[in-house]
Motif scaffolding. Sequence first.
Motif, PDB file in Angstrom:
ATOM      1  N   GLY A 187       0.779  -1.224   0.000  1.00  0.00           N
ATOM      2  CA  GLY A 187       0.000   0.000   0.000  1.00  0.00           C
ATOM      3  C   GLY A 187       0.811   1.274   0.000  1.00  0.00           C
ATOM      4  N   SER A 188       1.880   1.336   0.785  1.00  0.00           N
ATOM      5  CA  SER A 188       2.671   2.564   0.859  1.00  0.00           C
ATOM      6  C   SER A 188       3.288   2.915  -0.490  1.00  0.00           C
ATOM      7  CB  SER A 188       3.768   2.423   1.914  1.00  0.00           C
ATOM      8  OG  SER A 188       4.633   1.331   1.600  1.00  0.00           O
ATOM      9  N   VAL A 189       3.687   1.896  -1.254  1.00  0.00           N
ATOM     10  CA  VAL A 189       4.264   2.120  -2.582  1.00  0.00           C
ATOM     11  C   VAL A 189       3.190   2.618  -3.545  1.00  0.00           C
ATOM     12  CG1 VAL A 189       5.399   1.009  -4.549  1.00  0.00           C
ATOM     13  CG2 VAL A 189       6.066   0.404  -2.213  1.00  0.00           C
ATOM     14  N   ARG A 190       2.015   1.970  -3.520  1.00  0.00           N
ATOM     15  CA  ARG A 190       0.920   2.404  -4.393  1.00  0.00           C
ATOM     16  C   ARG A 190       0.497   3.829  -4.079  1.00  0.00           C
ATOM     17  NH1 ARG A 190      -1.577  -2.282  -2.346  1.00  0.00           N
ATOM     18  NH2 ARG A 190      -3.294  -0.969  -1.618  1.00  0.00           N
ATOM     19  N   HIS A 191       0.370   4.136  -2.796  1.00  0.00           N
ATOM     20  CA  HIS A 191      -0.090   5.465  -2.402  1.00  0.00           C
ATOM     21  C   HIS A 191       0.909   6.531  -2.829  1.00  0.00           C
ATOM     22  CE1 HIS A 191      -2.475   3.356   1.059  1.00  0.00           C
ATOM     23  NE2 HIS A 191      -3.007   3.154  -0.136  1.00  0.00           N
ATOM     24  N   ALA A 192       2.196   6.264  -2.650  1.00  0.00           N
ATOM     25  CA  ALA A 192       3.223   7.229  -3.033  1.00  0.00           C
ATOM     26  C   ALA A 192       3.230   7.487  -4.536  1.00  0.00           C
ATOM     27  CB  ALA A 192       4.600   6.739  -2.575  1.00  0.00           C
ATOM     28  N   ALA A 193       2.832   6.461  -5.310  1.00  0.00           N
ATOM     29  CA  ALA A 193       2.806   6.591  -6.768  1.00  0.00           C
ATOM     30  C   ALA A 193       1.530   7.261  -7.275  1.00  0.00           C
ATOM     31  CB  ALA A 193       2.960   5.223  -7.413  1.00  0.00           C
ATOM     32  N   ASP A 208      -9.009  -0.971  -1.387  1.00  0.00           N
ATOM     33  CA  ASP A 208      -8.355   0.196  -0.805  1.00  0.00           C
ATOM     34  C   ASP A 208      -8.765   1.485  -1.511  1.00  0.00           C
ATOM     35  OD1 ASP A 208      -6.482   1.792   0.661  1.00  0.00           O
ATOM     36  OD2 ASP A 208      -5.024   1.561  -0.958  1.00  0.00           O
ATOM     37  N   ILE A 209      -8.855   1.456  -2.834  1.00  0.00           N
ATOM     38  CA  ILE A 209      -9.022   2.717  -3.554  1.00  0.00           C
ATOM     39  C   ILE A 209     -10.474   3.114  -3.791  1.00  0.00           C
ATOM     40  CG2 ILE A 209      -6.790   2.441  -4.692  1.00  0.00           C
ATOM     41  CD1 ILE A 209      -8.271   1.731  -7.271  1.00  0.00           C
ATOM     42  N   VAL A 210     -11.417   2.173  -3.669  1.00  0.00           N
ATOM     43  CA  VAL A 210     -12.807   2.517  -3.948  1.00  0.00           C
ATOM     44  C   VAL A 210     -13.501   2.956  -2.660  1.00  0.00           C
ATOM     45  CG1 VAL A 210     -13.870   0.233  -3.613  1.00  0.00           C
ATOM     46  CG2 VAL A 210     -14.837   1.823  -5.286  1.00  0.00           C
ATOM     47  N   LYS A 211     -14.354   3.945  -2.778  1.00  0.00           N
ATOM     48  CA  LYS A 211     -15.096   4.444  -1.629  1.00  0.00           C
ATOM     49  C   LYS A 211     -16.121   3.419  -1.147  1.00  0.00           C
ATOM     50  CE  LYS A 211     -14.736   9.104  -3.544  1.00  0.00           C
ATOM     51  NZ  LYS A 211     -15.460  10.208  -4.209  1.00  0.00           N
ATOM     52  N   VAL A 212     -16.482   3.473   0.121  1.00  0.00           N
ATOM     53  CA  VAL A 212     -17.574   2.648   0.627  1.00  0.00           C
ATOM     54  C   VAL A 212     -18.840   2.990  -0.154  1.00  0.00           C
ATOM     55  CG1 VAL A 212     -19.061   2.175   2.614  1.00  0.00           C
ATOM     56  CG2 VAL A 212     -16.575   2.365   2.918  1.00  0.00           C
ATOM     57  N   GLY A 213     -19.507   1.969  -0.670  1.00  0.00           N
ATOM     58  CA  GLY A 213     -20.675   2.169  -1.519  1.00  0.00           C
ATOM     59  C   GLY A 213     -20.345   2.266  -2.990  1.00  0.00           C
ATOM     60  N   GLY A 214     -19.046   2.338  -3.311  1.00  0.00           N
ATOM     61  CA  GLY A 214     -18.623   2.313  -4.705  1.00  0.00           C
ATOM     62  C   GLY A 214     -18.594   0.893  -5.231  1.00  0.00           C
ATOM     63  N   THR A 215     -18.312   0.746  -6.519  1.00  0.00           N
ATOM     64  CA  THR A 215     -18.420  -0.569  -7.136  1.00  0.00           C
ATOM     65  C   THR A 215     -17.098  -1.058  -7.717  1.00  0.00           C
ATOM     66  OG1 THR A 215     -18.999   0.242  -9.356  1.00  0.00           O
ATOM     67  CG2 THR A 215     -20.802  -0.055  -7.777  1.00  0.00           C
ATOM     68  N   LEU A 216     -17.014  -2.361  -7.836  1.00  0.00           N
ATOM     69  CA  LEU A 216     -15.934  -3.045  -8.542  1.00  0.00           C
ATOM     70  C   LEU A 216     -16.562  -3.926  -9.607  1.00  0.00           C
ATOM     71  CD1 LEU A 216     -13.043  -4.194  -8.985  1.00  0.00           C
ATOM     72  CD2 LEU A 216     -13.523  -5.791  -7.105  1.00  0.00           C
ATOM     73  N   THR A 217     -16.055  -3.838 -10.838  1.00  0.00           N
ATOM     74  CA  THR A 217     -16.522  -4.690 -11.924  1.00  0.00           C
ATOM     75  C   THR A 217     -15.326  -5.417 -12.514  1.00  0.00           C
ATOM     76  OG1 THR A 217     -18.293  -3.115 -12.425  1.00  0.00           O
ATOM     77  CG2 THR A 217     -17.802  -4.789 -14.085  1.00  0.00           C
ATOM     78  N   ILE A 218     -15.448  -6.743 -12.632  1.00  0.00           N
ATOM     79  CA  ILE A 218     -14.364  -7.611 -13.102  1.00  0.00           C
ATOM     80  C   ILE A 218     -14.886  -8.448 -14.263  1.00  0.00           C
ATOM     81  CG2 ILE A 218     -12.709  -9.417 -12.448  1.00  0.00           C
ATOM     82  CD1 ILE A 218     -13.327  -8.767  -9.511  1.00  0.00           C
ATOM     83  N   ILE A 219     -14.047  -8.657 -15.283  1.00  0.00           N
ATOM     84  CA  ILE A 219     -14.316  -9.685 -16.269  1.00  0.00           C
ATOM     85  C   ILE A 219     -13.230 -10.746 -16.124  1.00  0.00           C
ATOM     86  CG2 ILE A 219     -13.086  -8.515 -18.172  1.00  0.00           C
ATOM     87  CD1 ILE A 219     -15.352  -9.683 -20.008  1.00  0.00           C
ATOM     88  N   PHE A 220     -13.647 -12.023 -16.139  1.00  0.00           N
ATOM     89  CA  PHE A 220     -12.715 -13.105 -15.837  1.00  0.00           C
ATOM     90  C   PHE A 220     -13.223 -14.397 -16.476  1.00  0.00           C
ATOM     91  CE2 PHE A 220     -10.204 -15.737 -12.717  1.00  0.00           C
ATOM     92  CZ  PHE A 220      -8.967 -15.157 -12.976  1.00  0.00           C
ATOM     93  N   ARG A 221     -12.379 -15.437 -16.442  1.00  0.00           N
ATOM     94  CA  ARG A 221     -12.797 -16.761 -16.904  1.00  0.00           C
ATOM     95  C   ARG A 221     -13.992 -17.245 -16.086  1.00  0.00           C
ATOM     96  NH1 ARG A 221      -8.343 -18.256 -14.514  1.00  0.00           N
ATOM     97  NH2 ARG A 221      -9.430 -20.138 -13.830  1.00  0.00           N
ATOM     98  N   ALA A 222     -14.934 -17.903 -16.747  1.00  0.00           N
ATOM     99  CA  ALA A 222     -16.094 -18.430 -16.026  1.00  0.00           C
ATOM    100  C   ALA A 222     -15.690 -19.467 -14.984  1.00  0.00           C
ATOM    101  CB  ALA A 222     -17.097 -19.028 -17.008  1.00  0.00           C
ATOM    102  N   ASP A 223     -14.663 -20.289 -15.295  1.00  0.00           N
ATOM    103  CA  ASP A 223     -14.266 -21.305 -14.322  1.00  0.00           C
ATOM    104  C   ASP A 223     -13.445 -20.723 -13.180  1.00  0.00           C
ATOM    105  OD1 ASP A 223     -11.819 -20.858 -15.541  1.00  0.00           O
ATOM    106  OD2 ASP A 223     -11.475 -22.941 -16.116  1.00  0.00           O
TER     107      ASP A 223
END
Length: 275
Positions: free
Chosen positions: A124-130, A180-195
């Motif tokens: 996290g500290s590296v991501r935040h600094a960047a 870490d980066i999305v606000k509470v109540g915000g969303t995450l959307t992923i596309i991935f293999r069905a299996d």
Amino acid sequence: MTADMTDQLQPSETDGKLDITRDAFLGGKVYVHQPKHGRHRAGLDAVYLAAALPDGLSGHIVDLGAGVGTAGFCAAARLPEITVTAVELDQTVLELAREGLNDPANASFADRVHLLEVDITAKGSVRHAAGLKSGMADHVIMNPPYYEANRFRASPKTARAGAHMLDERGLEPWVKTATDIVKVGGTLTIIFRADGLSEILNVLSGRFGAIDVIPLRPRPDAAATRVLVRAVRASKAPLTLLPGFVLHDGPENEFTPGAKSILRDGQGLGIPLRR
């Protein structure tokens, strides 16, 4: 997608420099600059990821592992009230994303898309600094590498293989960063293999709820090969398995009318958010 789900949206047009192609998406509303050979090339998955964002959405979208920017560009072209931060570590594809933003054909949305060079799997500290800050996003989208290093063999060791292979930590660091980066109540959307659905649900557990699972099937009589998973940060609402989406139908394996509306016209999936 599998071979029958990777049809070119429009013929590529070579720009004559470094073997790069300039490819049209959403019926020419978006142009993407990408390597012709040797690396991952954007396709339908990125378009469907962008289409999973609800109609009328506003706020700040962060695209984790954005590559040359396809999903973020498509989202920005379709949704005029959003801004996008496209996060990528590979400097070569990040420079191509920058070329895409400088393409005059993308002028209608380019000023709402920003690029950020960060290793999203770093601590996290590296991501935040960047610049990848806690709570900076209203929504996160991601099209992570599909294959786990401990289950699949990469062949050969090229940049393309790296784009397709998760490391031994799997999806955990990707979802940890999204949390870490999305606000509470915000969303995450992923596309991935069905299996890989079980892995997605495992890493979302305790972090996201109101999970919508949208299967993507190549044909009406085929099993899903991809899933879109959309979830809400810190929600307690239960999971919903939605009917899904069919890409091809008919004797010529044509795109269905619904698929054409997304791929050619830049329409969304039309699935509203739950809370």
